[in-house]
Motif scaffolding. Structure first.
Motif, PDB file in Angstrom:
ATOM      1  N   ALA A 144       0.845  -1.202   0.000  1.00  0.00           N
ATOM      2  CA  ALA A 144       0.000   0.000   0.000  1.00  0.00           C
ATOM      3  C   ALA A 144       0.875   1.245   0.000  1.00  0.00           C
ATOM      4  O   ALA A 144       0.595   2.217  -0.707  1.00  0.00           O
ATOM      5  N   ALA A 145       1.964   1.212   0.786  1.00  0.00           N
ATOM      6  CA  ALA A 145       2.877   2.357   0.831  1.00  0.00           C
ATOM      7  C   ALA A 145       3.471   2.610  -0.552  1.00  0.00           C
ATOM      8  O   ALA A 145       3.572   3.758  -0.990  1.00  0.00           O
ATOM      9  N   ALA A 146       3.830   1.527  -1.252  1.00  0.00           N
ATOM     10  CA  ALA A 146       4.408   1.677  -2.597  1.00  0.00           C
ATOM     11  C   ALA A 146       3.385   2.266  -3.559  1.00  0.00           C
ATOM     12  O   ALA A 146       3.727   3.094  -4.415  1.00  0.00           O
ATOM     13  N   ILE A 147       2.132   1.875  -3.426  1.00  0.00           N
ATOM     14  CA  ILE A 147       1.083   2.406  -4.302  1.00  0.00           C
ATOM     15  C   ILE A 147       0.897   3.899  -4.051  1.00  0.00           C
ATOM     16  O   ILE A 147       0.856   4.699  -4.993  1.00  0.00           O
ATOM     17  N   VAL A 148       0.834   4.289  -2.777  1.00  0.00           N
ATOM     18  CA  VAL A 148       0.641   5.707  -2.461  1.00  0.00           C
ATOM     19  C   VAL A 148       1.826   6.524  -2.984  1.00  0.00           C
ATOM     20  O   VAL A 148       1.654   7.568  -3.604  1.00  0.00           O
ATOM     21  N   ARG A 149       3.062   5.988  -2.779  1.00  0.00           N
ATOM     22  CA  ARG A 149       4.254   6.682  -3.302  1.00  0.00           C
ATOM     23  C   ARG A 149       4.167   6.865  -4.811  1.00  0.00           C
ATOM     24  O   ARG A 149       4.504   7.913  -5.343  1.00  0.00           O
ATOM     25  N   SER A 150       3.716   5.839  -5.500  1.00  0.00           N
ATOM     26  CA  SER A 150       3.691   5.953  -6.963  1.00  0.00           C
ATOM     27  C   SER A 150       2.589   6.905  -7.427  1.00  0.00           C
ATOM     28  O   SER A 150       2.776   7.600  -8.422  1.00  0.00           O
ATOM     29  N   VAL A 151       1.485   6.978  -6.700  1.00  0.00           N
ATOM     30  CA  VAL A 151       0.451   7.961  -7.066  1.00  0.00           C
ATOM     31  C   VAL A 151       0.981   9.375  -6.847  1.00  0.00           C
ATOM     32  O   VAL A 151       0.731  10.276  -7.659  1.00  0.00           O
ATOM     33  N   LEU A 152       1.756   9.563  -5.766  1.00  0.00           N
ATOM     34  CA  LEU A 152       2.341  10.881  -5.516  1.00  0.00           C
ATOM     35  C   LEU A 152       3.328  11.242  -6.629  1.00  0.00           C
ATOM     36  O   LEU A 152       3.363  12.385  -7.090  1.00  0.00           O
ATOM     37  N   GLY A 153       4.092  10.258  -7.083  1.00  0.00           N
ATOM     38  CA  GLY A 153       5.024  10.483  -8.192  1.00  0.00           C
ATOM     39  C   GLY A 153       4.282  10.828  -9.473  1.00  0.00           C
ATOM     40  O   GLY A 153       4.671  11.726 -10.221  1.00  0.00           O
ATOM     41  N   LEU A 154       3.186  10.122  -9.680  1.00  0.00           N
ATOM     42  CA  LEU A 154       2.346  10.376 -10.852  1.00  0.00           C
ATOM     43  C   LEU A 154       1.813  11.814 -10.823  1.00  0.00           C
ATOM     44  O   LEU A 154       1.852  12.527 -11.822  1.00  0.00           O
ATOM     45  N   GLY A 155       1.319  12.219  -9.663  1.00  0.00           N
ATOM     46  CA  GLY A 155       0.801  13.580  -9.506  1.00  0.00           C
ATOM     47  C   GLY A 155       1.876  14.608  -9.823  1.00  0.00           C
ATOM     48  O   GLY A 155       1.637  15.578 -10.541  1.00  0.00           O
ATOM     49  N   ARG A 156       3.088  14.373  -9.303  1.00  0.00           N
ATOM     50  CA  ARG A 156       4.193  15.306  -9.564  1.00  0.00           C
ATOM     51  C   ARG A 156       4.499  15.353 -11.054  1.00  0.00           C
ATOM     52  O   ARG A 156       4.672  16.419 -11.629  1.00  0.00           O
ATOM     53  N   GLY A 157       4.530  14.163 -11.673  1.00  0.00           N
ATOM     54  CA  GLY A 157       4.848  14.087 -13.107  1.00  0.00           C
ATOM     55  C   GLY A 157       3.827  14.823 -13.961  1.00  0.00           C
ATOM     56  O   GLY A 157       4.155  15.436 -14.970  1.00  0.00           O
ATOM     57  N   LEU A 158       2.578  14.755 -13.556  1.00  0.00           N
ATOM     58  CA  LEU A 158       1.507  15.376 -14.340  1.00  0.00           C
ATOM     59  C   LEU A 158       1.214  16.809 -13.873  1.00  0.00           C
ATOM     60  O   LEU A 158       0.366  17.480 -14.449  1.00  0.00           O
ATOM     61  N   GLY A 159       1.889  17.219 -12.810  1.00  0.00           N
ATOM     62  CA  GLY A 159       1.633  18.562 -12.271  1.00  0.00           C
ATOM     63  C   GLY A 159       0.284  18.667 -11.573  1.00  0.00           C
ATOM     64  O   GLY A 159      -0.316  19.738 -11.533  1.00  0.00           O
ATOM     65  N   LEU A 160      -0.205  17.539 -11.027  1.00  0.00           N
ATOM     66  CA  LEU A 160      -1.487  17.555 -10.323  1.00  0.00           C
ATOM     67  C   LEU A 160      -1.278  17.353  -8.831  1.00  0.00           C
ATOM     68  O   LEU A 160      -0.689  16.358  -8.415  1.00  0.00           O
ATOM     69  N   PRO A 161      -1.752  18.296  -8.000  1.00  0.00           N
ATOM     70  CA  PRO A 161      -1.653  18.088  -6.560  1.00  0.00           C
ATOM     71  C   PRO A 161      -2.461  16.864  -6.132  1.00  0.00           C
ATOM     72  O   PRO A 161      -3.465  16.519  -6.761  1.00  0.00           O
ATOM     73  N   VAL A 162      -1.993  16.198  -5.073  1.00  0.00           N
ATOM     74  CA  VAL A 162      -2.638  14.975  -4.591  1.00  0.00           C
ATOM     75  C   VAL A 162      -3.158  15.191  -3.173  1.00  0.00           C
ATOM     76  O   VAL A 162      -2.441  15.715  -2.310  1.00  0.00           O
ATOM     77  N   LEU A 163      -4.402  14.786  -2.957  1.00  0.00           N
ATOM     78  CA  LEU A 163      -4.986  14.800  -1.616  1.00  0.00           C
ATOM     79  C   LEU A 163      -5.206  13.359  -1.179  1.00  0.00           C
ATOM     80  O   LEU A 163      -5.721  12.549  -1.949  1.00  0.00           O
ATOM     81  N   ALA A 164      -4.795  13.043   0.051  1.00  0.00           N
ATOM     82  CA  ALA A 164      -5.009  11.707   0.607  1.00  0.00           C
ATOM     83  C   ALA A 164      -6.278  11.714   1.457  1.00  0.00           C
ATOM     84  O   ALA A 164      -6.416  12.544   2.353  1.00  0.00           O
ATOM     85  N   GLU A 165      -7.181  10.793   1.136  1.00  0.00           N
ATOM     86  CA  GLU A 165      -8.446  10.692   1.878  1.00  0.00           C
ATOM     87  C   GLU A 165      -8.325   9.684   3.002  1.00  0.00           C
ATOM     88  O   GLU A 165      -7.476   8.801   2.958  1.00  0.00           O
ATOM     89  N   GLY A 166      -9.212   9.781   3.985  1.00  0.00           N
ATOM     90  CA  GLY A 166      -9.342   8.737   5.005  1.00  0.00           C
ATOM     91  C   GLY A 166      -8.162   8.647   5.961  1.00  0.00           C
ATOM     92  O   GLY A 166      -7.848   7.566   6.453  1.00  0.00           O
ATOM     93  N   VAL A 167      -7.496   9.778   6.223  1.00  0.00           N
ATOM     94  CA  VAL A 167      -6.354   9.777   7.145  1.00  0.00           C
ATOM     95  C   VAL A 167      -6.872   9.704   8.592  1.00  0.00           C
ATOM     96  O   VAL A 167      -7.587  10.595   9.037  1.00  0.00           O
ATOM     97  N   GLU A 168      -6.539   8.628   9.272  1.00  0.00           N
ATOM     98  CA  GLU A 168      -7.085   8.403  10.620  1.00  0.00           C
ATOM     99  C   GLU A 168      -6.036   8.448  11.726  1.00  0.00           C
ATOM    100  O   GLU A 168      -6.366   8.658  12.885  1.00  0.00           O
ATOM    101  N   THR A 169      -4.766   8.199  11.393  1.00  0.00           N
ATOM    102  CA  THR A 169      -3.750   8.109  12.452  1.00  0.00           C
ATOM    103  C   THR A 169      -2.565   9.048  12.192  1.00  0.00           C
ATOM    104  O   THR A 169      -2.298   9.436  11.053  1.00  0.00           O
ATOM    105  N   GLU A 170      -1.838   9.348  13.275  1.00  0.00           N
ATOM    106  CA  GLU A 170      -0.626  10.156  13.169  1.00  0.00           C
ATOM    107  C   GLU A 170       0.406   9.464  12.288  1.00  0.00           C
ATOM    108  O   GLU A 170       1.138  10.115  11.548  1.00  0.00           O
ATOM    109  N   ALA A 171       0.445   8.135  12.364  1.00  0.00           N
ATOM    110  CA  ALA A 171       1.416   7.389  11.554  1.00  0.00           C
ATOM    111  C   ALA A 171       1.129   7.589  10.063  1.00  0.00           C
ATOM    112  O   ALA A 171       2.047   7.794   9.262  1.00  0.00           O
TER     113      ALA A 171
END
Ligand code: C2E
Ligand code: CA
Ligand code: CA
Ligand code: CA
Length: 275
Positions: free
Chosen positions: A211-238
């Protein structure tokens, strides 16, 4: 054994009949729900991952049924989409949310969910234009959230409506990113301004390397396309810590704030009242 099988069959048949009736009842009651004041809106903050400041709010619909109590959106929204009631209800949500947001300090934004049926309705962009004009909300403070399933009914029509919306000056976010079938090509085809990673990936980042690798790659994708990324469902400090270290742009979830009546965020005298 044969009669047992028939019994099982009758049991399921009866259950299915009950579900169909249940749907019919909800569909019927929904027609008058807005007029009877049974629907209301709650707001959930969207924050800047770097400093925790509030960027804006997503508006979420609630239905308080007089006999059943709170009906979950995951149950009634699909029925509203199939029956067509979402057209009237969605227009009400858009108007109410824009009216509310017009009174917030600039540059706080409002994100509104738009269903496939609304997106494909004739003159949807015209309706949004009217609502912006009537409420005085600046278009750059409105974001429309669209899921991939909302695009598939008629992709050419969806494309033309999204372009009209963009021409008005508002932003378009791809909601539930990663749960659809063709997220990558859709990001290229349609004029999205922002990616919202589905909460199911975020809730798994802690301790799950995939899951961490997937989130990292979506963030990379966003950077590559110039699209900001918002993460939904954040429940913990970790989870938030992970997003900070991976330079995610924005976040939303119970950790930063549950969806609540807007007064909870404006009046500092009360603690938050969840849903
Ligand atoms: P969505 O657009 O993906 O909205 C996010 C959902 O995640 C909301 O559920 C929200 O309450 C929930 N959520 C937020 N933070 C957290 C978290 O930290 N943990 C967990 N477990 N959940 C979190 P909700 O309000 O029940 O809405 C469900 C879905 O119903 C929405 O999913 C959206 O697809 C639909 N919906 C809600 N309001 C509207 C509306 O006004 N119009 C349309 N067309 N759809 C709506
Ligand atoms: Ca959404
Ligand atoms: Ca979502
Ligand atoms: Ca969703």
């Amino acid at each position: 054994a044969k009669s047992e099988g028939r019994g099982t069959y009758r049991f399921f048949e009866a259950r299915m009949g009950a579900q169909v009736r249940e749907r019919g009842l909800l569909e019927h009651d929904m027609r008058h729900a807005v007029a009877r004041g049974e629907m209301h809106l709650v707001y959930q903050p969207q924050t800047d991952v770097r400093d925790g400041s509030v960027l804006g709010f997503e508006v979420l619909l609630r239905w308080q049924h007089p006999q059943r109590g709170a009906v979950p959106p995951g149950l009634f929204i699909p029925i509203a989409e199939e029956s067509g009631a979402i057209l009237q209800i969605g227009e009400w949500v858009l108007r109410e949310a824009c009216r509310e947001a017009a009174g917030w300090p600039n540059p706080l934004t409002i994100a509104v969910n738009v269903s496939g049926l609304q997106l494909h309705a004739p003159h949807f962009a015209q309706l949004v234009h009217e609502v912006l004009f009537q409420t005085g909300l600046k278009p750059e403070r409105l974001e429309i959230e669209i899921t991939e399933t909302a695009l598939i009914r008629d992709p050419a029509r969806a494309q033309s409506t999204l372009r009209q919306l963009k021409a008005l000056g508002l932003r378009i976010a791809m909601d539930d990113f990663g749960t659809g079938y063709s997220s990558l090509s859709n990001l290229r085809t349609y004029p999205f301004d922002r990616i919202k990673i589905d909460g199911s990936f975020i809730r798994a980042v802690d301790g799950n390397e995939q899951a961490a690798a997937i989130v990292r790659s979506v963030l990379g994708l966003g950077r590559g396309l110039g699209l900001p990324v918002l993460a939904e469902g954040v429940e913990t400090e970790a989870e938030l810590g992970f997003l900070v270290s991976e330079h995610c742009d924005a976040a939303q979830g119970y950790l930063m704030g549950r969806p609540a009546a807007i007064g909870v965020f404006t009046a500092h005298t009360h603690g938050p009242e969840p849903d």
